[in-house]
Design an enzyme around this catalytic site. Sequence first.
Site, PDB file in Angstrom:
ATOM      1  N   PRO A 267       0.793  -1.241   0.000  1.00 49.57           N
ATOM      2  CA  PRO A 267       0.000   0.000   0.000  1.00 49.57           C
ATOM      3  C   PRO A 267       0.827   1.293   0.000  1.00 49.57           C
ATOM      4  CG  PRO A 267       0.082  -0.861   2.212  1.00 49.57           C
ATOM      5  CD  PRO A 267       0.834  -1.861   1.351  1.00 49.57           C
ATOM      6  N   ASP A 288       2.486  -1.979  -9.175  1.00 52.96           N
ATOM      7  CA  ASP A 288       1.575  -2.966  -8.612  1.00 52.96           C
ATOM      8  C   ASP A 288       0.640  -3.432  -9.722  1.00 52.96           C
ATOM      9  OD1 ASP A 288       0.914  -3.888  -5.587  1.00 52.96           O
ATOM     10  OD2 ASP A 288      -0.884  -4.036  -6.844  1.00 52.96           O
ATOM     11  N   ASP A 331       9.326  -6.267  -2.196  1.00 51.59           N
ATOM     12  CA  ASP A 331       8.591  -6.586  -0.963  1.00 51.59           C
ATOM     13  C   ASP A 331       7.626  -7.693  -1.349  1.00 51.59           C
ATOM     14  OD1 ASP A 331       7.789  -6.357   1.690  1.00 51.59           O
ATOM     15  OD2 ASP A 331       6.180  -4.955   1.186  1.00 51.59           O
ATOM     16  N   CYS A 384       7.261 -10.199   5.078  1.00 51.10           N
ATOM     17  CA  CYS A 384       6.787 -10.110   6.464  1.00 51.10           C
ATOM     18  C   CYS A 384       6.495 -11.521   6.967  1.00 51.10           C
ATOM     19  CB  CYS A 384       5.562  -9.201   6.588  1.00 51.10           C
ATOM     20  SG  CYS A 384       4.169  -9.644   5.531  1.00 51.10           S
TER      21      CYS A 384
END
Length: 445
Positions: A267, A288, A331, A384
């Site tokens: 985001p 994205d 990421d 993550c």
Amino acid sequence: MGSRAARDAALTILVRVEQEGSFVGPLLERAMQNAELHDSDRALLQQIVKGTLQQRSAIDATINRFIDRGVNSLSPYTRGLLRLGAYQVMFLDRIPQQAAVNDTIEVGKNYVSPGEIRLLNAVLRKVVTSTTESRSFDEEDPSQIATQLSHPEWLVRRWIAQFGAAETVALCRINNARSPLTFRAHRNRISGADLITNLAQSGIEAQAGSFSPDCVSVLQLPRGVKLSTLPALVDGMCIVQDESSALVAPLLDPKPGMLILDLCAAPGGKTTHLAALSNDQAVIVALDPFLRRLASVIDNCERGHFHSVAPVQGDGREIVFARNVDSVLIDAPCSGLGVLGKRSDARWQKGAADFERLNEIQDALLDHSTELVGSGGVIVYSTCSIDPIENDEVIDRFFERNPNFELQSAAGFVTPEVVDERGFVRTLPQRHGIGGAFAARLVRG
């Protein structure tokens, strides 16, 4: 009326999450806009939805003691009502148990039959009685850990193999605790220390982050304070971001004039961090594949007054540039196993089978990135996740395919406290008290 409206909204969300596989975040966000809800009801709605999802297996284990065929034999709405009521009885001390039962039953009258209401009433009253009993368990037994601390058993067994039983229990407990609210200052506009002073003017007490100089942790958000109207956020001086996530962008060492490609930008937390670290003077292409997700990147850049970010809709495995870029941030899509404390629904939507699908995407993103950087170019790979299959093993495979790259230690870019013996950024919730994250800095020879 208000508290029942909150429970009504909570029930609808729980049923949709279970039946449709919907993500809880967007559902909660829409429900919070209901004009019937007061601020206290919105707080209750968030707490009971996230708490019921977090504690689902412990709740089901208690309910199943009182239902012959088990909770899964019931209709979706009856099951949702039982879980909702049981969570309040078992885990919320500030709500009187009788009030929690009565309000849940009143909500249920709009969704289930009179017979199911009688079942609901009988079971919840037995749950009330059972809460006086001890909930101790064998903290070496994977099945009991999974049940009592509400995590999938496959995951508990996996963590025990990686960390041991004691750390697994600690990890499960921290995942079930209330996650701290953390802001990251846009350092080109305000320092972390000055952000603490700024927040104090809004009545918010905060302290410096543990590992990132840009992060501050809110000690307590005063009742009535809305993030949507908080001046520091509205004016774009900071962004809500977990401290673990704020340890990634510094590995790219962004400087004015650099061309940086953010392959999985939404985001926009890491994108805006890159912009802030380069004083908004780099050229950052934020990619994205989904336009609705790219909209969040645009929104965060506009709020932060960043002009160096160029949002582009596209697939990071296919994008082509006419020239080499200076650095690439990946990421990567991952299981999110390091941030289960913030994503209350995710633990029930993941499975070991997901790793193979995710590994294919992670490998493809890394391999394509090698075509985008020249000699001395940098690729930073981050997740993550706390699982080696998405972290160490992905990097090891990358080096087998790309011997012209080398790993550069993250210690020169972030505090050594979050850098492991191999030079990776690695944070674990049970050890560092922040989200779980992994990052590697790869340099082309």
